[in-house]
Write a protein that holds these residues in place. Structure first.
Motif, PDB file in Angstrom:
ATOM      1  N   ASP A 231      10.842 -17.290   6.249  1.00  0.00           N
ATOM      2  CA  ASP A 231       9.517 -17.108   5.653  1.00  0.00           C
ATOM      3  C   ASP A 231       9.039 -15.670   5.812  1.00  0.00           C
ATOM      4  O   ASP A 231       8.321 -15.153   4.939  1.00  0.00           O
ATOM      5  N   LYS A 232       9.416 -15.024   6.916  1.00  0.00           N
ATOM      6  CA  LYS A 232       9.018 -13.621   7.122  1.00  0.00           C
ATOM      7  C   LYS A 232       9.633 -12.715   6.056  1.00  0.00           C
ATOM      8  O   LYS A 232       9.008 -11.745   5.610  1.00  0.00           O
ATOM      9  N   ILE A 233      10.872 -13.028   5.634  1.00  0.00           N
ATOM     10  CA  ILE A 233      11.511 -12.248   4.567  1.00  0.00           C
ATOM     11  C   ILE A 233      10.778 -12.470   3.245  1.00  0.00           C
ATOM     12  O   ILE A 233      10.565 -11.534   2.468  1.00  0.00           O
ATOM     13  N   GLY A 234      10.368 -13.726   2.998  1.00  0.00           N
ATOM     14  CA  GLY A 234       9.587 -14.000   1.790  1.00  0.00           C
ATOM     15  C   GLY A 234       8.292 -13.224   1.773  1.00  0.00           C
ATOM     16  O   GLY A 234       7.895 -12.669   0.730  1.00  0.00           O
ATOM     17  N   GLU A 235       7.609 -13.166   2.927  1.00  0.00           N
ATOM     18  CA  GLU A 235       6.379 -12.387   3.015  1.00  0.00           C
ATOM     19  C   GLU A 235       6.653 -10.892   2.811  1.00  0.00           C
ATOM     20  O   GLU A 235       5.845 -10.185   2.192  1.00  0.00           O
ATOM     21  N   TYR A 236       7.782 -10.425   3.322  1.00  0.00           N
ATOM     22  CA  TYR A 236       8.156  -9.016   3.140  1.00  0.00           C
ATOM     23  C   TYR A 236       8.391  -8.708   1.667  1.00  0.00           C
ATOM     24  O   TYR A 236       7.968  -7.660   1.161  1.00  0.00           O
ATOM     25  N   ILE A 237       9.061  -9.616   0.958  1.00  0.00           N
ATOM     26  CA  ILE A 237       9.303  -9.429  -0.473  1.00  0.00           C
ATOM     27  C   ILE A 237       7.986  -9.313  -1.229  1.00  0.00           C
ATOM     28  O   ILE A 237       7.793  -8.411  -2.059  1.00  0.00           O
ATOM     29  N   VAL A 238       7.050 -10.224  -0.942  1.00  0.00           N
ATOM     30  CA  VAL A 238       5.748 -10.193  -1.614  1.00  0.00           C
ATOM     31  C   VAL A 238       5.003  -8.905  -1.273  1.00  0.00           C
ATOM     32  O   VAL A 238       4.354  -8.295  -2.135  1.00  0.00           O
ATOM     33  N   SER A 239       5.108  -8.460  -0.017  1.00  0.00           N
ATOM     34  CA  SER A 239       4.433  -7.221   0.389  1.00  0.00           C
ATOM     35  C   SER A 239       4.981  -6.015  -0.364  1.00  0.00           C
ATOM     36  O   SER A 239       4.222  -5.140  -0.787  1.00  0.00           O
ATOM     37  N   VAL A 240       6.303  -5.961  -0.529  1.00  0.00           N
ATOM     38  CA  VAL A 240       6.921  -4.832  -1.234  1.00  0.00           C
ATOM     39  C   VAL A 240       6.477  -4.811  -2.694  1.00  0.00           C
ATOM     40  O   VAL A 240       6.081  -3.767  -3.229  1.00  0.00           O
ATOM     41  N   VAL A 241       6.522  -5.965  -3.352  1.00  0.00           N
ATOM     42  CA  VAL A 241       6.136  -6.014  -4.767  1.00  0.00           C
ATOM     43  C   VAL A 241       4.643  -5.753  -4.927  1.00  0.00           C
ATOM     44  O   VAL A 241       4.218  -5.015  -5.830  1.00  0.00           O
ATOM     45  N   SER A 242       3.820  -6.321  -4.041  1.00  0.00           N
ATOM     46  CA  SER A 242       2.375  -6.087  -4.117  1.00  0.00           C
ATOM     47  C   SER A 242       2.037  -4.612  -3.902  1.00  0.00           C
ATOM     48  O   SER A 242       1.063  -4.105  -4.470  1.00  0.00           O
ATOM     49  N   ALA A 243       2.832  -3.933  -3.103  1.00  0.00           N
ATOM     50  CA  ALA A 243       2.573  -2.523  -2.816  1.00  0.00           C
ATOM     51  C   ALA A 243       2.801  -1.629  -4.020  1.00  0.00           C
ATOM     52  O   ALA A 243       2.421  -0.455  -3.993  1.00  0.00           O
ATOM     53  N   THR A 244       3.420  -2.151  -5.088  1.00  0.00           N
ATOM     54  CA  THR A 244       3.602  -1.353  -6.305  1.00  0.00           C
ATOM     55  C   THR A 244       2.380  -1.400  -7.206  1.00  0.00           C
ATOM     56  O   THR A 244       2.344  -0.700  -8.225  1.00  0.00           O
ATOM     57  N   ARG A 245       1.385  -2.210  -6.835  1.00  0.00           N
ATOM     58  CA  ARG A 245       0.217  -2.418  -7.701  1.00  0.00           C
ATOM     59  C   ARG A 245      -0.991  -1.677  -7.140  1.00  0.00           C
ATOM     60  O   ARG A 245      -1.598  -2.126  -6.166  1.00  0.00           O
ATOM     61  N   PRO A 246      -1.359  -0.556  -7.734  1.00  0.00           N
ATOM     62  CA  PRO A 246      -2.499   0.218  -7.204  1.00  0.00           C
ATOM     63  C   PRO A 246      -3.792  -0.586  -7.182  1.00  0.00           C
ATOM     64  O   PRO A 246      -4.568  -0.490  -6.234  1.00  0.00           O
ATOM     65  N   SER A 247      -4.052  -1.419  -8.191  1.00  0.00           N
ATOM     66  CA  SER A 247      -5.315  -2.152  -8.262  1.00  0.00           C
ATOM     67  C   SER A 247      -5.430  -3.212  -7.186  1.00  0.00           C
ATOM     68  O   SER A 247      -6.528  -3.642  -6.849  1.00  0.00           O
ATOM     69  N   ALA A 248      -4.279  -3.660  -6.646  1.00  0.00           N
ATOM     70  CA  ALA A 248      -4.296  -4.727  -5.634  1.00  0.00           C
ATOM     71  C   ALA A 248      -4.298  -4.189  -4.214  1.00  0.00           C
ATOM     72  O   ALA A 248      -4.269  -4.949  -3.264  1.00  0.00           O
ATOM     73  N   THR A 249      -4.319  -2.883  -4.058  1.00  0.00           N
ATOM     74  CA  THR A 249      -4.207  -2.306  -2.712  1.00  0.00           C
ATOM     75  C   THR A 249      -5.345  -1.331  -2.411  1.00  0.00           C
ATOM     76  O   THR A 249      -5.158  -0.370  -1.689  1.00  0.00           O
ATOM     77  N   LYS A 250      -6.526  -1.589  -3.006  1.00  0.00           N
ATOM     78  CA  LYS A 250      -7.654  -0.719  -2.718  1.00  0.00           C
ATOM     79  C   LYS A 250      -8.078  -0.883  -1.263  1.00  0.00           C
ATOM     80  O   LYS A 250      -8.211  -2.004  -0.779  1.00  0.00           O
ATOM     81  N   PRO A 251      -8.317   0.210  -0.553  1.00  0.00           N
ATOM     82  CA  PRO A 251      -8.685   0.104   0.861  1.00  0.00           C
ATOM     83  C   PRO A 251     -10.045  -0.547   1.031  1.00  0.00           C
ATOM     84  O   PRO A 251     -10.956  -0.342   0.234  1.00  0.00           O
TER      85      PRO A 251
END
Length: 352
Positions: A231-251
């Motif tokens: 499950d940790k690898i699955g979360e890592y995959i989602v984190s990597v893909v989500s990190a490509t989206r500027p609108s989803a990573t506003k501080p």
């Protein structure tokens, strides 16, 4: 891909059989294609994952030869479509033809009705022709007139494009790019491999044995489904893909939640990460997460491992994401390509 619940001994037996079959496939393809291990493994990965491939490389690097050889060892029906500026959508999918004798329209199916489709120089056709493949690639069907017709199973599109020619070419739309499982960059051969290519014996093109039929292909898929992914690898995959989206990573603002201001220097890493987003216009969709999940397990299968590691995610991230992120003009001005941006994202995302 689902995850099978098998005993360790059963899984090891599956992996051993898969390793033997994959080695046989590589040996058979090596009779025609010298070197290009990354491309060969990418093509095999697409077959196992039921995905499509975009091959990019300069002319003369055996892209077309590799695709035709792959189709030959599978024994599947193969069709090659040469994309040109004057190609029409009906030339790909088919059309309705008026039959004078019967007074009715009949369906004339296009070359897309085959198991393995080589879309050669796909970027030489305009967008209306490229969009004719959208339904076929995603839904495995083609609509002609008012009827939809299923495509053969399995169905793979292996497209090639030349990155150095721009006159008479058309950029592939993002909707079509997202439907490719992987984008493989075909490199120049090493000097040793090129010397082997010069060998006069290599001018003879041998026939290849169909060793990867439907049953063998299904056994590889079963082996890939048996690979454990935490499950940790699955979360890592989602984190990597989500990190490509500027609108989803506003501080977030820590003061808005009653928190204290971060310590001096604590946000330097975050600032560098946020600065990277000026190079990205649009990020990857959830289809990228699914593709990365599948490809990680197949990479573990290639290595004969029972489990997926974070290194598998990092290795698969480049071919899975390089065609799914849209870079800004600033990236081009600063000389950054998609691989450089993805590599920086991987450096920022914490590894489990």
């Amino acid at each position: 891909m689902a995850q099978l619940n098998l005993d360790v001994s059963d899984t090891e037996a599956l992996l051993a059989g898969a390793q033997k079959l994959l080695d046989s496939c590589r040996e058979e393809l090596a009779k025609r294609v010298i070197g290009q291990r990354e491309m060969i493994d990418g093509l095999l990965m697409a077959l196992i994952a039921r995905g499509h491939i975009l091959l990019e490389g300069v002319p003369g690097l055996a892209k077309t030869l590799a695709v035709k050889s792959l189709a030959e060892i599978t024994g599947l029906d193969f069709k090659r479509i040469q994309f040109t500026p004057d190609l029409l959508p009906a030339d790909v999918t088919g059309t309705l033809v008026w039959e004078q004798a019967t007074g009715k329209f009949s369906v004339r199916r296009g070359p897309v009705f085959a198991n393995v489709i080589l879309a050669d120089e796909i970027n030489r056709a305009p967008a209306k022709v490229q969009s004719a493949l959208l339904e076929a690639m995603e839904e495995h069907q083609v609509t002609i007139g008012e009827e939809s017709y299923p495509l053969p199973d399995p169905f793979f599109v292996l497209a090639t494009q030349n990155p150095i020619e721009h006159e008479g070419t058309y950029t592939l739309p993002e909707a079509e790019l997202d439907r490719f499982l992987l984008k493989l960059l075909v490199r120049y051969p090493s000097p040793e491999e090129e010397l082997r290519i010069l060998n006069p014996h290599n001018t003879y093109v041998p026939a290849l044995k169909p060793i990867l039929g439907p049953s063998q292909l299904e056994s590889l898929r079963t082996a890939a489904e048996a690979i454990r992914i935490d499950d940790k690898i699955g979360e890592y995959i989602v984190s990597v893909v989500s990190a490509t989206r500027p609108s989803a990573t506003k501080p977030s603002n820590p003061r808005s939640r009653g928190g204290s201001r971060p310590a001096e220097g604590a946000g330097s890493g975050r600032a560098g990460r946020e600065g990277l987003y000026r190079y990205i216009s649009f990020g990857a969709s959830p289809r990228a997460s699914i593709a990365l999940y599948r490809c990680c397990r197949i990479l573990a299968l290639f290595d004969g491992r029972l489990f997926v590691t974070p290194e598998d995610v990092k290795t698969a991230a480049l071919p899975v994401l390089r065609h799914r992120i849209v870079l800004s003009y600033e990236a081009e001005a600063d000389g950054l390509d998609p691989d450089a941006v993805v590599s920086r994202i991987l450096a920022f995302v914490p590894v489990p």
